[in-house]
Design an enzyme around this catalytic site. Sequence first.
Site, PDB file in Angstrom:
ATOM      1  N   GLU A 129      18.525   6.419  -5.781  1.00  0.00           N
ATOM      2  CA  GLU A 129      16.932   6.568  -4.980  1.00  0.00           C
ATOM      3  C   GLU A 129      16.650   7.959  -4.902  1.00  0.00           C
ATOM      4  OE1 GLU A 129      17.076   4.254  -1.045  1.00  0.00           O
ATOM      5  OE2 GLU A 129      19.351   4.740  -1.333  1.00  0.00           O
ATOM      6  N   GLU A 165      25.046  -1.588  -3.701  1.00  0.00           N
ATOM      7  CA  GLU A 165      25.031  -2.219  -2.413  1.00  0.00           C
ATOM      8  C   GLU A 165      25.549  -3.449  -1.927  1.00  0.00           C
ATOM      9  OE1 GLU A 165      22.603   1.695  -2.789  1.00  0.00           O
ATOM     10  OE2 GLU A 165      22.932  -0.161  -3.997  1.00  0.00           O
ATOM     11  N   ALA A 221      26.937  10.047  -7.340  1.00  0.00           N
ATOM     12  CA  ALA A 221      27.500   8.560  -7.168  1.00  0.00           C
ATOM     13  C   ALA A 221      26.967   8.007  -6.141  1.00  0.00           C
ATOM     14  CB  ALA A 221      28.898   8.672  -7.312  1.00  0.00           C
ATOM     15  N   LYS A 229      33.620  14.970  -4.748  1.00  0.00           N
ATOM     16  CA  LYS A 229      32.825  13.709  -4.253  1.00  0.00           C
ATOM     17  C   LYS A 229      31.959  13.033  -5.170  1.00  0.00           C
ATOM     18  CE  LYS A 229      34.571  13.259  -0.097  1.00  0.00           C
ATOM     19  NZ  LYS A 229      34.829  11.935   0.597  1.00  0.00           N
ATOM     20  N   ARG A 230      31.842  13.442  -6.513  1.00  0.00           N
ATOM     21  CA  ARG A 230      30.767  13.106  -7.516  1.00  0.00           C
ATOM     22  C   ARG A 230      29.409  13.220  -6.800  1.00  0.00           C
ATOM     23  NH1 ARG A 230      32.301   7.621 -10.496  1.00  0.00           N
ATOM     24  NH2 ARG A 230      31.434   6.709  -8.673  1.00  0.00           N
ATOM     25  N   GLY A 255      18.766   2.643   1.718  1.00  0.00           N
ATOM     26  CA  GLY A 255      18.243   3.245   2.687  1.00  0.00           C
ATOM     27  C   GLY A 255      17.546   4.627   2.676  1.00  0.00           C
ATOM     28  N   LEU A 312      25.673   7.312  -1.754  1.00  0.00           N
ATOM     29  CA  LEU A 312      26.012   7.632  -0.197  1.00  0.00           C
ATOM     30  C   LEU A 312      27.626   8.124  -0.085  1.00  0.00           C
ATOM     31  CD1 LEU A 312      24.783   7.560   2.566  1.00  0.00           C
ATOM     32  CD2 LEU A 312      25.337   5.273   2.637  1.00  0.00           C
TER      33      LEU A 312
END
Length: 265
Positions: free
Chosen positions: A119, A139, A69, A32-33, A147, A71
């Site tokens: 983040e 985003e 990568a 899922k990176r 977030g 969220l």
Amino acid sequence: MNPPSVPAAALDEVQVEHQGAVALIRLCRPAKRNALSDGLMAALWQRFRELPDSTHAVVLHGEGAHFCAGLDLSELRERDAVQGLHHSRSWHPILNGIEFGRVPVIAALHGAVVGGGLELASACHIRVADDSAFFALPEGSRGIFVGGGGSVRLPKLIGTHRMLDMMLTGRVYPAAEAVQRGFAQYHVPVGQALEKALALAQAVAGNAPMTNFALMHGLPRIAEQPADHGFLTESLLAAIAQSAPEAKARVRAFLDGSGPKVKAV
């Protein structure tokens, strides 16, 4: 707001290796990176809280071709506004706990450092990017907003309008330019980020723990205080740090010639 509970299977997604006073914490979702799911974030927080007292620095890195990568968007689809608010707020104590934890954290960055991955990196104290790393905040194109505290941390590193540009236009920064712009402090050849981060962590772990703690917790707050408040905070931290027995021993070693001296690079 408390961090999310840790599903048992998620603990396998964050592995820890100890090398003396340094702990290596690895994100382990390469398929899922290393995308940030609720489970992975909860496991990450658990791993940080479980660090033994003998750990004096941490290296955070990702398994596979990418650091992180962003969220895991598959978890985003069914949330309403209230759920989204509480979800974001549940991540804040995790990243705050990294930034204002017990020990300094060095991030080894390669491949994607994107969205939530950026983040996460911004909550670390030192960032090492190898030449494969690229930095982005997609985003805007996905109709969402940062977030995980990125709107607070990233402008302090790269400037508000650079972050605004990234989110509006999808701009991607390669490693060399990213380091010049403040995304990371070190730039190394491909495949060498972890090695460099580990060397830095070993040096950091050799510092007096109270001084490391004062730097991590004091400098960011002093930067946001009015000057007269900052001067007082600085004086209090200086007094506390120099009163520690280890600090006194280090000063004595310097004065009697047995301690290390600063040398030209």
